[in-house]
Every structure is written in C-alpha cells, then in structure tokens.
Design a protein around this motif. Structure first.
Motif, PDB file in Angstrom:
ATOM      1  N   VAL A   1       0.837  -1.200   0.000  1.00  0.00           N
ATOM      2  CA  VAL A   1       0.000   0.000   0.000  1.00  0.00           C
ATOM      3  C   VAL A   1       0.872   1.250   0.000  1.00  0.00           C
ATOM      4  CG1 VAL A   1      -1.662   1.344   1.353  1.00  0.00           C
ATOM      5  CG2 VAL A   1      -1.974  -1.122   1.094  1.00  0.00           C
ATOM      6  N   MET A   2       1.926   1.249   0.807  1.00  0.00           N
ATOM      7  CA  MET A   2       2.836   2.389   0.828  1.00  0.00           C
ATOM      8  C   MET A   2       3.571   2.535  -0.497  1.00  0.00           C
ATOM      9  SD  MET A   2       2.297   3.817   3.647  1.00  0.00           S
ATOM     10  CE  MET A   2       3.519   5.052   3.280  1.00  0.00           C
ATOM     11  N   LEU A   3       3.849   1.418  -1.159  1.00  0.00           N
ATOM     12  CA  LEU A   3       4.513   1.474  -2.463  1.00  0.00           C
ATOM     13  C   LEU A   3       3.634   2.167  -3.495  1.00  0.00           C
ATOM     14  CD1 LEU A   3       6.541   0.640  -4.694  1.00  0.00           C
ATOM     15  CD2 LEU A   3       5.410  -1.592  -4.732  1.00  0.00           C
ATOM     16  N   PHE A   4       2.381   1.759  -3.580  1.00  0.00           N
ATOM     17  CA  PHE A   4       1.485   2.331  -4.584  1.00  0.00           C
ATOM     18  C   PHE A   4       1.143   3.795  -4.292  1.00  0.00           C
ATOM     19  CE2 PHE A   4       0.057  -2.203  -5.440  1.00  0.00           C
ATOM     20  CZ  PHE A   4       0.772  -2.275  -6.621  1.00  0.00           C
TER      21      PHE A   4
ATOM     22  N   THR B   1       7.476   9.393  -6.688  1.00  0.00           N
ATOM     23  CA  THR B   1       7.627  10.674  -6.001  1.00  0.00           C
ATOM     24  C   THR B   1       9.039  11.194  -6.246  1.00  0.00           C
ATOM     25  OG1 THR B   1       6.097   9.924  -4.283  1.00  0.00           O
ATOM     26  CG2 THR B   1       7.432  11.864  -3.798  1.00  0.00           C
ATOM     27  N   ARG B   2       9.148  12.428  -6.675  1.00  0.00           N
ATOM     28  CA  ARG B   2      10.450  12.994  -7.015  1.00  0.00           C
ATOM     29  C   ARG B   2      10.795  14.253  -6.214  1.00  0.00           C
ATOM     30  NH1 ARG B   2      10.723   8.742  -8.505  1.00  0.00           N
ATOM     31  NH2 ARG B   2      11.067   7.857 -10.577  1.00  0.00           N
ATOM     32  N   LYS B   3       9.786  15.012  -5.781  1.00  0.00           N
ATOM     33  CA  LYS B   3      10.029  16.281  -5.122  1.00  0.00           C
ATOM     34  C   LYS B   3       9.452  16.268  -3.704  1.00  0.00           C
ATOM     35  CE  LYS B   3      11.951  17.985  -8.800  1.00  0.00           C
ATOM     36  NZ  LYS B   3      13.411  18.280  -8.845  1.00  0.00           N
ATOM     37  N   LEU B   4      10.096  17.034  -2.834  1.00  0.00           N
ATOM     38  CA  LEU B   4       9.673  17.084  -1.442  1.00  0.00           C
ATOM     39  C   LEU B   4       8.345  17.797  -1.258  1.00  0.00           C
ATOM     40  CD1 LEU B   4      13.132  17.916   0.175  1.00  0.00           C
ATOM     41  CD2 LEU B   4      11.871  15.777   0.427  1.00  0.00           C
ATOM     42  N   TYR B   5       8.009  18.709  -2.168  1.00  0.00           N
ATOM     43  CA  TYR B   5       6.780  19.463  -2.007  1.00  0.00           C
ATOM     44  C   TYR B   5       5.553  18.708  -2.497  1.00  0.00           C
ATOM     45  CZ  TYR B   5       7.836  20.542  -6.915  1.00  0.00           C
ATOM     46  OH  TYR B   5       8.145  20.448  -8.245  1.00  0.00           O
ATOM     47  N   GLN B   6       5.733  17.513  -3.066  1.00  0.00           N
ATOM     48  CA  GLN B   6       4.591  16.727  -3.520  1.00  0.00           C
ATOM     49  C   GLN B   6       3.834  16.158  -2.319  1.00  0.00           C
ATOM     50  OE1 GLN B   6       6.937  14.164  -6.259  1.00  0.00           O
ATOM     51  NE2 GLN B   6       5.468  14.771  -7.837  1.00  0.00           N
TER      52      GLN B   6
ATOM     53  N   ASP C   1      17.598  21.051  -4.170  1.00  0.00           N
ATOM     54  CA  ASP C   1      17.165  21.211  -2.789  1.00  0.00           C
ATOM     55  C   ASP C   1      15.818  20.553  -2.526  1.00  0.00           C
ATOM     56  OD1 ASP C   1      19.455  22.618  -2.231  1.00  0.00           O
ATOM     57  OD2 ASP C   1      18.549  24.582  -2.606  1.00  0.00           O
ATOM     58  N   ASP C   2      14.968  20.489  -3.559  1.00  0.00           N
ATOM     59  CA  ASP C   2      13.630  19.942  -3.368  1.00  0.00           C
ATOM     60  C   ASP C   2      13.518  18.484  -3.800  1.00  0.00           C
ATOM     61  OD1 ASP C   2      14.024  20.418  -6.014  1.00  0.00           O
ATOM     62  OD2 ASP C   2      12.083  21.351  -6.390  1.00  0.00           O
ATOM     63  N   SER C   3      14.649  17.795  -4.044  1.00  0.00           N
ATOM     64  CA  SER C   3      14.626  16.385  -4.435  1.00  0.00           C
ATOM     65  C   SER C   3      14.539  15.508  -3.189  1.00  0.00           C
ATOM     66  CB  SER C   3      15.865  16.028  -5.245  1.00  0.00           C
ATOM     67  OG  SER C   3      15.936  16.795  -6.432  1.00  0.00           O
ATOM     68  N   ILE C   4      13.858  14.383  -3.308  1.00  0.00           N
ATOM     69  CA  ILE C   4      13.738  13.459  -2.187  1.00  0.00           C
ATOM     70  C   ILE C   4      15.091  12.804  -1.911  1.00  0.00           C
ATOM     71  CG2 ILE C   4      11.287  13.036  -2.578  1.00  0.00           C
ATOM     72  CD1 ILE C   4      12.035  10.472  -4.019  1.00  0.00           C
ATOM     73  N   PRO C   5      15.406  12.496  -0.654  1.00  0.00           N
ATOM     74  CA  PRO C   5      16.735  11.947  -0.336  1.00  0.00           C
ATOM     75  C   PRO C   5      16.941  10.507  -0.771  1.00  0.00           C
ATOM     76  CG  PRO C   5      15.370  12.060   1.631  1.00  0.00           C
ATOM     77  CD  PRO C   5      14.603  12.739   0.537  1.00  0.00           C
ATOM     78  N   TYR C   6      15.863   9.759  -1.001  1.00  0.00           N
ATOM     79  CA  TYR C   6      15.958   8.379  -1.481  1.00  0.00           C
ATOM     80  C   TYR C   6      14.644   8.038  -2.174  1.00  0.00           C
ATOM     81  CZ  TYR C   6      13.508   7.654   2.949  1.00  0.00           C
ATOM     82  OH  TYR C   6      12.628   7.745   4.000  1.00  0.00           O
ATOM     83  N   ASP C   7      14.651   6.971  -2.935  1.00  0.00           N
ATOM     84  CA  ASP C   7      13.481   6.577  -3.719  1.00  0.00           C
ATOM     85  C   ASP C   7      12.465   5.898  -2.794  1.00  0.00           C
ATOM     86  OD1 ASP C   7      11.607   5.507  -5.484  1.00  0.00           O
ATOM     87  OD2 ASP C   7      13.107   5.171  -7.043  1.00  0.00           O
ATOM     88  N   TYR C   8      11.332   6.568  -2.547  1.00  0.00           N
ATOM     89  CA  TYR C   8      10.330   6.034  -1.634  1.00  0.00           C
ATOM     90  C   TYR C   8       9.726   4.732  -2.159  1.00  0.00           C
ATOM     91  CZ  TYR C   8      10.478  10.790   0.295  1.00  0.00           C
ATOM     92  OH  TYR C   8      10.873  11.975   0.838  1.00  0.00           O
TER      93      TYR C   8
END
Length: 437
Positions: A112-115, A120-125, A338-345
């Motif tokens: 569920v968390m995967l889907f 997701t690529r940006k922190l502001y999403q 700066d707005d990129s996620i630190p790892y691939d969720y």
C-alpha cells in the motif's frame, strides 16, 4: 512658495520615494522567499530521513510478532475459537501458517505504501508528505493489514507462501547487487587511480587482512565441519569455496582486468561467510555439524544468536532499501536539487515488501510443510541449499562484472575508420621512406 508649487514638490517627493523604496522592498522579498523555501525543503528532507527509521521499527516489530506466533501462538490463539479461519484451538494461525499470516500483513502494508508513494520525485509533492507523516492514519492501515490475513482460509495462505518463495529469491538478488555495489565503492575509495596523488597503503593493508581472514575461515570450516570422510558434502562446499576464492584472485590480478585485490578480497570473505552460514543451517542432528545444542533448547547463546539473526534481517532490508542508486542502469552523476527526495520512496517500500516475504522463509526454513523448532531461524536442508546457491550465484555475478569490461572492448582494425594509421613504404632508389598518414 505657492500652493500649486507645494503640491508639485510633494508629488515629486512622493514620486522619488516610490521609485527608490519600493524596488528595494521587492528585492528583499526574493531572497527571503528563497531562504524560506530552502528551510521548508530542509525540514521535509529531515522528516523523510527520520521516516525510514520508523518503517524499520515497524518491520522489526513484525519480525518479532512472526516469531511469537510461531513459537508461542498456540497458547494465545487457543482462546480465540470464534475465528473460523484459525481452526480448532487456533492451529491454523500458529507455527508456519502463523508466520505466513503475519508476513502477508506486513507485505500488504508496504505494498500500500509502495502504490501511494511510487514516482515521487520532489519534497513538495503530497505523496512525500504522506510518506513522512500521517502516522495515525498509517497506524490504522497497519492494524487492518495485520489483522485481515487471520480471517483468510488456510489454502489462500498456502498460495501466498508459494509466492513468498519467489519474492524472497528476488530479495536475495537485490541484496546481492547492493553488496557488490558497496564492494566496488569501497574499492574505489581506498584504491584510487594511479593518476591521483592519494595513498593506497590502507587499501593494500585491508586486502591482506581480508585474504588472510578468508583463508583462516576456510581452514576453520575444514576443522569444524569437514574433519570426517563421512562429511563429503561439507568438504565439497568448503573446497569449492576455496576454488572460487582462487579464481577471483587470479582474474583480479590478470593484466587485462587489473582490478586489484581489495574488492576481490572483500568478495572472497563474503563468499566464505555464505558458505559458513550454509553449513551452520544444516540440521543439528547431523554428525558433521558440531553445534552442541539440542532441539528446543533455549540457552542464552541460542537466544543471542536468534536476536542477532533478526537484527541482521532488518539491517539487510534497510540497507538494500535505501540503496536505490545501485540499481540504476545508467550511472550518471546528477546534481541533487534542494527539493529532491533523499531516497526513492517506491523502491524503499518495495524492498520492505519483499523483505516481509524473506523473513517468512527464514522463520519457516523455506519449508511450508513443517514447523521450525523454537528459537531457531533458517535451519534445515532447504535453507542450506538456498545459501549455497546464493554463494555460487554471487561469485558468478562478480566474475562477470570483472570480465565484462574486457569482453565488451571493441576490436580496433587498422583498415577501419577515419584516422587509421596507414603505413606506406615508397622506394626511392636505395632508401625506403616511411610515410605515416
């Protein structure tokens, strides 16, 4: 001065003030907004980094729950006779089926968390905020996902168990790729290029240490598990591991490969560890396994080994989940914004979903038809062969990685392409003139 002149002066002063002050205020707002955005991105990034540890704790608790339902679930579930799916006295919700039900619940949660976080690529999403927060909502999802499998029929759980074998195999492959990438990074860090003025003495020292440790591990396994002629299978496992170590060292030192000994030494020690772990997974009743423990014994060494094994499962899943860059086909250096996620969720939750299948196989020793003994994990002939095959597959992948750059090098022909060297010998009397074009 007349009233009309005074109005013109006041208008002029107002005009000057508006032309000088307002642009300064607008100029000050721009860096303030940028600084505020950077601060928000920094807060969001820290929240995302903290979130991965929360998911790791959730995964650890599900491992402990699976162990509890396997070893002590019979005493608890006998009180829940109203759950029809658990059968009489809760027999179908403990032991092997209990582990599979807990594993399925953990798998559902991370799927569920995967889907909900994939791509997701940006922190502001909004999906980034969902990944890093909303913990009360995710607690409800976790409770529902962990409870639902205990109401499913046993035949459905058996089907999931068969699928879990495949998922656990995929997890082992991902873990292997992550380990090989780490070994390559370690080798590049401590063994720099010849053109760089960096000392590689520590790398040479570590190469010596890991090869000595690997050789000592081979000798120790011969002494502990291959001291009898009846232990032919163990002797074969150990001998073939020694052969693989020799092949790794020879290929690494070949003039066309020239990769040094550090990476191959670390890989050799990893292969020795897999061989040792495989032999340790053999049933305790075998006379070639010198573990002085009986079935069901729960002394402090057995308990400590069991807890260390659970910690190793959690750490392996965590380290593989945050290492998404190791699975990129194109190794391009991309500057992180700066707005990129630190790892691939998405990849992170995928690995934890596969890890749920993996710990189900470890707690059941890859055997869905019998229950493992108390305080044991990954013990049985099925577990032994899985680890041995994993060792051989790891050696094959690493050897291919060593020789692939040499194999893919194009053959240069003297007659092909513009700029090829053409040698012409022109006879002029008694002298030969070499013309190079």
């Amino acid at each position: 001065m007349g009233r009309r002149d005074l109005r013109s002066v006041e208008a002029g002063s107002l005009h000057v003030s508006s032309s000088t002050i307002v642009p300064q205020q607008e100029g000050q707002e721009v860096p303030d907004q940028l600084q505020a955005k950077r601060f928000d991105h920094s807060v969001a990034k820290r929240a995302a980094l903290r979130a991965r540890y929360v998911y790791c704790i959730i995964f650890l608790l599900t491992n402990l729950k699976a162990w509890f339902f396997r070893d002590y679930g019979q005493k608890v579930l006998s009180q829940f006779n109203y759950v029809k799916a658990c059968g009489v006295d809760g027999e179908d919700c403990c032991h092997t089926l209990g582990v599979l039900r807990v594993s399925l619940g953990c798998f559902i949660f991370f799927i569920v968390m995967l889907f909900t976080t994939v791509k997701t690529r940006k922190l502001y999403q909004a999906r980034s905020g969902w990944h890093s927060g909303w913990w009360w909502s995710k607690l409800v999802i976790l409770i529902v996902s962990m409870t639902a499998p205990f109401f499913l029929p046993s035949n459905h759980i058996q089907v999931y168990g068969e699928l879990a074998r495949v998922g656990a195999g995929v997890f082992l492959v991902l873990q292997l790729v992550s380990v090989i990438e780490f070994i390559s990074w370690w080798n590049n860090y401590w063994m720099p290029d010849e053109g760089k003025n960096q000392s590689c003495s520590f790398g040479l020292f570590m190469s010596t240490i890991v090869y000595i440790a690997s050789a000592c591990g081979i000798l120790a396994m011969y002494f502990l598990y291959g001291h009898r002629l009846e232990c032919a299978l163990n002797i074969f496992f150990i001998t073939w591991t020694a052969v693989l170590l020799t092949i790794l060292m020879s290929i690494s030192l070949h003039s066309k490969v020239n990769r040094g000994l550090l990476s191959s030494g670390i890989m050799a020690s990893y292969l020795v560890f897999l061989c040792w772990s495989a032999i340790r997974s053999e049933p305790t009743s075998e006379k070639c396994n010198n573990r002085n423990q009986s079935h069901g014994n729960s002394d402090w060494t057995t308990i400590l080994s069991f807890l260390i094994a659970i910690g190793a499962i959690v750490m392996a899943t965590f380290s593989t989940g945050i290492d998404s860059k190791a699975f990129q086909f194109r190794k391009e250096k991309i500057e992180e914004e700066d707005d990129s996620i630190p790892y691939d969720y998405g990849f992170f939750h995928l690995v934890f979903a596969l890890g749920a299948m993996y710990f189900a196989m470890l707690f059941t020793s890859w055997n869905l038809n019998s229950s493992a003994t108390k305080w044991s994990i990954d013990v049985g002939w099925a577990s032994t062969w899985v680890k041995i095959l994993n060792e051989w597959f790891a050696a094959t992948i690493y050897i291919w990685k060593l020789i692939f750059p040499v194999v893919r090098q194009p053959k240069v022909s003297m007659d092909e392409g513009v700029g090829a060297t053409v040698v012409q010998i022109v006879q002029q009397g008694e002298t030969a003139v070499v013309v190079v074009a």
